[in-house]
Scaffold this motif. Structure first.
Motif, mmCIF file in Angstrom:
data_model
loop_
_atom_site.group_PDB
_atom_site.id
_atom_site.type_symbol
_atom_site.label_atom_id
_atom_site.label_comp_id
_atom_site.label_asym_id
_atom_site.label_seq_id
_atom_site.Cartn_x
_atom_site.Cartn_y
_atom_site.Cartn_z
ATOM 1 N N ALA A 150 -18.892 -28.639 -2.223
ATOM 2 C CA ALA A 150 -17.571 -28.286 -1.700
ATOM 3 C C ALA A 150 -16.581 -29.432 -1.867
ATOM 4 O O ALA A 150 -15.415 -29.218 -2.230
ATOM 5 N N GLY A 154 -14.807 -27.683 -4.565
ATOM 6 C CA GLY A 154 -14.002 -26.792 -3.746
ATOM 7 C C GLY A 154 -14.742 -25.574 -3.225
ATOM 8 O O GLY A 154 -15.872 -25.278 -3.598
ATOM 9 N N ARG A 155 -14.067 -24.860 -2.335
ATOM 10 C CA ARG A 155 -14.642 -23.722 -1.626
ATOM 11 C C ARG A 155 -15.099 -22.615 -2.565
ATOM 12 O O ARG A 155 -16.197 -22.067 -2.425
ATOM 13 N N ALA A 156 -14.266 -22.261 -3.532
ATOM 14 C CA ALA A 156 -14.596 -21.134 -4.400
ATOM 15 C C ALA A 156 -15.876 -21.381 -5.187
ATOM 16 O O ALA A 156 -16.730 -20.492 -5.313
ATOM 17 N N LYS A 157 -16.033 -22.599 -5.721
ATOM 18 C CA LYS A 157 -17.203 -22.885 -6.551
ATOM 19 C C LYS A 157 -18.475 -22.933 -5.717
ATOM 20 O O LYS A 157 -19.508 -22.391 -6.129
ATOM 21 N N LEU A 159 -19.100 -21.399 -2.925
ATOM 22 C CA LEU A 159 -19.450 -20.043 -2.511
ATOM 23 C C LEU A 159 -20.008 -19.231 -3.674
ATOM 24 O O LEU A 159 -20.968 -18.462 -3.507
ATOM 25 N N GLU A 160 -19.427 -19.383 -4.838
ATOM 26 C CA GLU A 160 -19.961 -18.682 -6.016
ATOM 27 C C GLU A 160 -21.407 -19.083 -6.266
ATOM 28 O O GLU A 160 -22.285 -18.223 -6.460
ATOM 29 N N ALA A 176 -16.272 -28.217 -13.510
ATOM 30 C CA ALA A 176 -16.065 -28.067 -12.071
ATOM 31 C C ALA A 176 -15.937 -29.407 -11.355
ATOM 32 O O ALA A 176 -15.643 -29.446 -10.155
#
Length: 260
Positions: A150, A154-157, A159-160, A176
Motif C-alpha cells: 500500500a 497505493g490502495r488500488a494495487k 486491493l487488486e 507499480a
C-alpha cells in the motif's frame, strides 16, 4: 529430510549474503526458519556486515508458509503465529542498522512477497513474480505485506493483488513502484551484489538512519519528520565517516568510509 541449514550466511567483503535454503520446498518458511532468518540477519551485522544481500536458493525466492510442516507450533492460532514468528522477523528487517538488498530470483508468494519487498533495494529477475495468495486459501495478507504494498503502490494495487490473488509479473511490479529494478535472470545476482557492495562502501551509520527516517516519514507528519531529521543529523554529524566525507570533499578525492 535434509540436514542442511534452512538459512545460509556467506560473506563477500563487507556484504553479508543470506540465502533461504529449502530449494526442494521452494524456500517455503516454517516457524523455526522464520526465527533463523531473523537470527541470521542479526548475526551478519554482529559479524561486521555493512550491507546485506538476501536471496533464495534454487528456482524460487520464497513460496510463503510451508502449510505441510510448520514446526512445533503447527497447531498455533494463525494470528499468534504471526506475533511469535512472522512479525519479529519482519521487525528485524526494519530495525537493522545496515541496508538490505533483496534479489528476487523466482516466485515470491505470500509471506515470501513481504520478505522480498522488505529490502531497501529490490532487484527482480524478469521471470519472477509476486503473489498475494492468501485469499485463495481463505486468509489475509500478513508479514507486513499490506503496509509494504500500500505504501509503495497505493490502495488500488494492494486491493487488486490481495483480493484477486493473481500473479504480478516483474515488469508490472516495476511499473507499480514495488521494486527498484528488473533485470534478465542471468544478471540478477551480479546486479544485486553490485548494489550491496556500493552500499557497504558508504557511511554505514548514515544509511541506517536513512532507513529509519524513511520508514517514519511514511507514517508520520511533516513536523514529526522535520524533528527526526534534526535528531538523526546530530547523530550522523558525530561520526568519523562525516569527518572523512567533508575532508574528501575539500581535498577533491574519493572518501574512504569505514562505517564508524
Amino acid at each position: 529430510m535434509s540436514d542442511a541449514p534452512t538459512v545460509v550466511l556467506e560473506r563477500d567483503g563487507d556484504v553479508g549474503i543470506v540465502r533461504l535454503n529449502r530449494p526442494d520446498r521452494l524456500n517455503a518458511v516454517t516457524y523455526p526458519m522464520l526465527d533463523l532468518i531473523a537470527a541470521t540477519l542479526r548475526q551478519a551485522v554482529d559479524e561486521g556486515a555493512r550491507a546485506i544481500l538476501l536471496t533464495g536458493e534454487g528456482r524460487a525466492f520464497c513460496s510463503g508458509a510451508d502449510l505441510s510442516g510448520r514446526g512445533g507450533d503447527a497447531l498455533l492460532d494463525p494470528g499468534e503465529s504471526l506475533r511469535r514468528h512472522y512479525n519479529p522477523m519482519m521487525r528485524t528487517f526494519a530495525d537493522l542498522p545496515v541496508p538490505i538488498v533483496t534479489a528476487i530470483n523466482g516466485p515470491a508468494a505470500g509471506a515470501g512477497a513481504s520478505i522480498a519487498l522488505g529490502g531497501d533495494i529490490v532487484v527482480m529477475a524478469r521471470s519472477a513474480y509476486l503473489l498475494l495468495a492468501f485469499a485463495n486459501i481463505g486468509l489475509v495478507p500478513d508479514a507486513g505485506g499490506t503496509w509494504l504494498i500500500a505504501k509503495a503502490a497505493g490502495r488500488a494495487k494492494v486491493l487488486e493483488m490481495a483480493l484477486l490473488g493473481e500473479k504480478l509479473p516483474a515488469d508490472q511490479a516495476l511499473d507499480a513502484g514495488l521494486v527498484t529494478r528488473v533485470v534478465d535472470d542471468e544478471a540478477l545476482m551480479d546486479t544485486a551484489l553490485d548494489y550491496a557492495r556500493r552500499l557497504a562502501a558508504k557511511p554505514t551509520v548514515a544509511l541506517g538512519l536513512i532507513r529509519k527516517q524513511v520508514a517514519a516519514a511514511l507514517s508520520g507528519t511533516f513536523e514529526q519528520t522535520l524533528e527526526i531529521e534534526a535528531s538523526h543529523q546530530s547523530i550522523a554529524g558525530r561520526t568519523e565517516d562525516f569527518q572523512e566525507g567533508v575532508a574528501a570533499f575539500l581535498q577533491k578525492r574519493q572518501p574512504a568510509f569505514r562505517g564508524k
